[in-house]
Each structure stands twice: as structure tokens, then as C-alpha cells.
Design a protein around this motif. Structure first.
Motif, short mmCIF file in Angstrom:
data_model
loop_
_atom_site.label_atom_id
_atom_site.label_comp_id
_atom_site.label_asym_id
_atom_site.label_seq_id
_atom_site.Cartn_x
_atom_site.Cartn_y
_atom_site.Cartn_z
N PRO A 217 0.74 -1.30 -0.23
CA PRO A 217 0.14 0.12 -0.05
C PRO A 217 0.80 1.35 -0.04
CG PRO A 217 -0.84 -1.57 1.50
CD PRO A 217 0.38 -2.16 1.17
N ALA A 218 2.09 1.39 0.48
CA ALA A 218 3.03 2.25 0.46
C ALA A 218 3.52 2.46 -0.99
CB ALA A 218 3.95 2.33 1.54
N GLY A 219 3.35 1.69 -1.84
CA GLY A 219 4.03 1.89 -3.04
C GLY A 219 5.43 1.08 -3.28
N GLU A 220 5.74 0.38 -2.12
CA GLU A 220 7.28 0.09 -2.29
C GLU A 220 7.01 -1.57 -3.36
OE1 GLU A 220 8.75 1.56 2.06
OE2 GLU A 220 7.45 -0.45 2.06
N PHE A 221 8.25 -1.75 -3.92
CA PHE A 221 8.22 -3.02 -4.90
C PHE A 221 8.71 -4.27 -4.00
CE2 PHE A 221 8.87 -0.10 -8.48
CZ PHE A 221 7.62 -0.30 -8.99
N LEU A 222 8.16 -5.29 -4.14
CA LEU A 222 8.87 -6.70 -3.57
C LEU A 222 10.31 -6.61 -3.82
CD1 LEU A 222 8.39 -9.26 -1.96
CD2 LEU A 222 8.16 -10.30 -4.40
N GLY A 223 10.62 -6.34 -5.26
CA GLY A 223 12.01 -6.36 -5.47
C GLY A 223 12.82 -7.70 -5.76
N GLU A 224 13.59 -7.29 -6.68
CA GLU A 224 14.32 -8.70 -7.45
C GLU A 224 15.20 -9.24 -6.08
OE1 GLU A 224 17.79 -9.35 -10.80
OE2 GLU A 224 15.72 -8.41 -11.23
N GLY A 225 15.81 -8.58 -5.32
CA GLY A 225 16.76 -9.07 -4.40
C GLY A 225 16.00 -9.94 -3.49
N ARG A 226 14.94 -9.69 -2.94
CA ARG A 226 14.18 -10.51 -2.03
C ARG A 226 13.78 -11.74 -2.75
NH1 ARG A 226 9.32 -7.59 1.11
NH2 ARG A 226 9.16 -9.85 1.67
N MET A 227 13.17 -11.49 -4.19
CA MET A 227 12.94 -12.80 -4.74
C MET A 227 14.02 -13.92 -4.98
SD MET A 227 11.72 -12.86 -8.81
CE MET A 227 13.15 -12.64 -9.30
N LEU A 228 15.20 -13.25 -5.20
CA LEU A 228 16.31 -14.16 -5.40
C LEU A 228 16.76 -14.78 -4.12
CD1 LEU A 228 18.68 -12.07 -7.83
CD2 LEU A 228 17.19 -13.92 -8.42
N ALA A 229 16.71 -13.89 -3.01
CA ALA A 229 17.03 -14.54 -1.62
C ALA A 229 16.06 -15.69 -1.21
CB ALA A 229 16.91 -13.63 -0.59
N MET A 230 14.71 -15.75 -1.58
CA MET A 230 13.63 -16.76 -1.35
C MET A 230 13.79 -18.11 -2.08
SD MET A 230 9.96 -15.03 -0.70
CE MET A 230 10.16 -13.72 -2.03
N LEU A 231 14.40 -18.03 -3.36
CA LEU A 231 15.02 -18.94 -4.27
C LEU A 231 16.06 -19.87 -3.69
CD1 LEU A 231 14.91 -17.46 -7.78
CD2 LEU A 231 13.38 -19.30 -6.95
N ALA A 232 16.78 -19.13 -2.89
CA ALA A 232 18.18 -19.87 -2.36
C ALA A 232 17.57 -21.09 -1.17
CB ALA A 232 19.02 -19.05 -1.21
N ASP A 233 16.39 -21.04 -0.87
CA ASP A 233 15.78 -22.03 -0.01
C ASP A 233 15.37 -23.22 -0.83
OD1 ASP A 233 16.13 -20.68 2.42
OD2 ASP A 233 14.25 -19.80 2.47
N PRO A 234 15.82 -24.57 -0.67
CA PRO A 234 15.55 -25.50 -1.48
C PRO A 234 14.37 -25.94 -1.52
CG PRO A 234 16.80 -26.24 0.41
CD PRO A 234 16.91 -24.73 0.57
N GLY A 235 13.75 -26.85 -2.24
CA GLY A 235 12.40 -27.11 -2.35
C GLY A 235 11.94 -27.87 -3.67
N ARG A 236 10.84 -28.29 -3.65
CA ARG A 236 10.23 -28.88 -4.95
C ARG A 236 9.74 -27.75 -5.65
NH1 ARG A 236 8.83 -34.28 -4.55
NH2 ARG A 236 7.64 -33.91 -6.11
N ALA A 237 9.51 -28.07 -6.91
CA ALA A 237 8.95 -26.70 -7.87
C ALA A 237 7.70 -26.29 -7.27
CB ALA A 237 8.74 -27.46 -9.25
N ALA A 238 6.81 -26.99 -6.69
CA ALA A 238 5.62 -26.43 -6.19
C ALA A 238 5.75 -25.73 -4.93
CB ALA A 238 4.45 -27.88 -5.94
N THR A 239 6.77 -26.15 -3.99
CA THR A 239 7.01 -25.52 -2.82
C THR A 239 7.54 -24.24 -2.92
OG1 THR A 239 7.60 -27.59 -1.85
CG2 THR A 239 8.25 -25.87 -0.65
N VAL A 240 8.53 -23.93 -4.09
CA VAL A 240 9.24 -22.77 -4.26
C VAL A 240 8.14 -21.90 -4.99
CG1 VAL A 240 10.81 -21.55 -5.71
CG2 VAL A 240 11.45 -23.71 -4.43
N ILE A 241 7.31 -22.25 -5.78
CA ILE A 241 6.12 -21.49 -6.45
C ILE A 241 5.18 -20.91 -5.48
CG2 ILE A 241 4.19 -21.38 -8.01
CD1 ILE A 241 6.70 -21.21 -9.46
#
Length: 290
Positions: A217-241
Motif C-alpha cells: 500500500p505504500a507503493g514499495e516493490f517486493l524487489g528482485e533481491g528479495r525474490m532471489l533470496a527466497m529462491l536460495a531455500d531448497p524445495g520442490r518446484a511447487a514448494t518454491v512457487i
């Protein structure tokens, strides 16, 4: 002035359009030995300019897959999406015997069948769009890939799309950068091939810009950095999605969804056949992919 009847008819037509558009998405993703595939799709409006696709090609030994984002939103973008998806799939599955090319070759010195398939699909689609629809000023970013499911060799063309990420089992990340312009943008466009190999335990994550550009609501983006950081946690394809979906939802909160959100994940199992059980994620007609 529009009457209540007119508004009701328009809403009904939009709902029909949404249902038809969802029919263009794969009802079921391919089930492949030693591979795990999952997807998610949520339009910002009743209809979307995003799409994803995945299907077996070349006698079932290869998997072709795509994710795309048409410029603009609404009915016009949705119609253009349907056209591009149909053109790509038709070109990809046509004349499958004509796939071997003298160059490039793989590490073993053999022709790469997916190379000709990818080039044919992207070039013929771009030729059709620029010949017949250039005046309509629609174009689409696209990532189209063909993976050898036996070796993990990946051939791709990135038409100006957000760079998909290979999350290595080793923890490293590889971005698959653009190899050509957006589809439908210019006649006689040149598209280069990109190459990568998905080793055991590697995950390929594809997305549209509705993920990193999700706003709170404040207009702030999630950001590519946070997205990439969450990818670092392992898991099945469905788990990551699902992890990404929740992160986007939590970040946006009660804010308006500004853009379509589409994701596709492809994981090569970290173990051999029989050592990695597959689970099937049910499709949610409310917006989730398979």
C-alpha cells in the motif's frame, strides 16, 4: 448512460473471456521421470496478457516450455496472448522430424535437436506478428526453452523477458539474460540461442514482472533481491512457487494487484529414479496454476 443490464452483460462477457483464456493454459503440466514442474497464474484484471505453457516434443525426449508477458492489460492483451501462444505451439510441434541442425552442437559433439525447434517457433511467430499486426503496436516479452530431459541440456531464446533464474543445488544462481528483442516489435529481428545445463537438484524459476514489481500500500516493490533470496531455500518446484505466491500476497497486503503474476518452476530431481517421489498439486480454478 449504461444500464444495469448493459453492465451485467459486460461483466458476463468478461467472465466468459476469462474462462476461455484459462482454457489456453495447459490443463495439466507434463509428468516426466526425474523432473518436477509447477506453475501459478493470477491476472490483475478479469483477463491477462501473461501466459505459460509446457509440452513434450521430439518423441517425448524433450520438454518445450514458455512464459510471456504481452504489453498492456485487458481484452486486447488477452487476445494477443492467445494468438502468440497458438502460433508458438503450432510452430514447435510442426515437422518435428526437421530438428537436427549442423550447428550448434552439444558437449558430446552431436547436433542439438532443440535448437532448430526453438528458432523455428520464435522466428515464425515474430514473422507472423510483424507482418500482420505491427500496426496494432502490441508486442510481448517471451522466454522459450527446450530441455533434453535425459541430460538436462537447455536451449533457450529470451525475447526481452525478465531473466529466469537457475538456482543451483550448490547455492549459486545463474540468470538467463535476453538473447533477442521482444516478439512482434520489429521485422527480421535476430534471435540468438542461449545454453545452460540443469544438473541434478537444480531449479529453473521463470516469472513475469508482476512478482518483483508487486507493490504494498505504500507503493514499495517486493524487489528482485528479495525474490532471489527466497529462491536460495531448497524445495520442490511447487514448494518454491507457493513460497513466492505467499511472499507476493503478504507484501501486497490489502493493496491493489497492479500487474499479472505468472510463475513456472522446473526442477531436476536431486536423486535417481524411484528415490524422489512426485506429488501432484491440484489446479485451483480461482487463479492458481497446476
Amino acid at each position: 448512460m449504461h444500464s444495469a443490464v448493459d453492465e451485467s452483460r459486460f461483466e458476463r462477457e468478461l467472465q466468459i473471456g476469462r474462462e476461455i483464456q484459462r482454457g489456453f493454459l495447459p490443463e495439466n503440466l507434463p509428468e516426466l521421470d526425474e523432473w518436477d514442474i509447477a506453475a501459478y497464474f493470477e491476472p490483475a484484471r478479469e483477463v491477462s496478457g501473461d501466459f505459460y505453457d509446457a509440452y513434450d516434443v521430439i518423441n517425448g525426449d524433450f520438454l518445450a516450455f514458455a512464459i510471456a508477458d504481452v504489453c498492456d492489460k485487458g481484452i486486447g492483451a488477452a487476445l494477443f496472448m492467445a494468438l502468440i501462444r497458438s502460433l508458438l505451439r503450432q510452430a514447435a510441434v510442426a515437422d518435428e522430424g526437421l530438428t537436427a541442425v549442423p550447428e550448434p552442437v552439444g558437449s558430446a559433439g552431436r547436433p542439438l535437436p532443440g535448437a532448430a525447434l526453438a528458432l523455428r517457433a520464435v522466428r515464425t511467430t515474430n514473422d507472423y506478428l510483424t507482418t500482420n499486426h505491427l500496426h496494432q503496436a502490441y508486442f510481448a516479452t517471451l522466454f522459450f526453452g527446450v530441455v533434453d530431459t535425459r541430460t538436462g541440456e537447455l536451449i533457450y531464446i529470451n525475447c526481452g523477458h525478465n531473466a529466469p533464474v537457475v538456482q543451483r543445488a550448490t547455492g549459486e544462481q545463474l540468470s538467463l539474460l535476453p538473447t533477442g528483442p521482444a516478439l512482434g516489435l520489429m521485422r527480421d529481428a535476430h534471435f540468438d540461442l542461449g545454453f545452460a545445463t540443469l544438473e541434478r537438484g537444480d531449479l529453473l524459476y521463470l516469472y513475469t514482472d508482476g512478482v518483483p514489481e508487486a507493490r504494498n500500500p505504500a507503493g514499495e516493490f517486493l524487489g528482485e533481491g528479495r525474490m532471489l533470496a527466497m529462491l536460495a531455500d531448497p524445495g520442490r518446484a511447487a514448494t518454491v512457487i507457493e513460497r513466492m505466491r505467499k511472499a507476493v500476497a503478504e507484501h501486497a497486503g490489502v493493496g491493489e494487484q497492479f500487474d499479472d503474476i505468472t510463475m513456472l518452476g522446473l526442477l531436476r530431481h536431486p536423486a535417481g529414479p524411484g528415490e524422489y517421489q512426485r506429488t501432484t498439486e491440484p489446479r485451483d480454478d480461482g487463479g492458481d496454476g497446476p
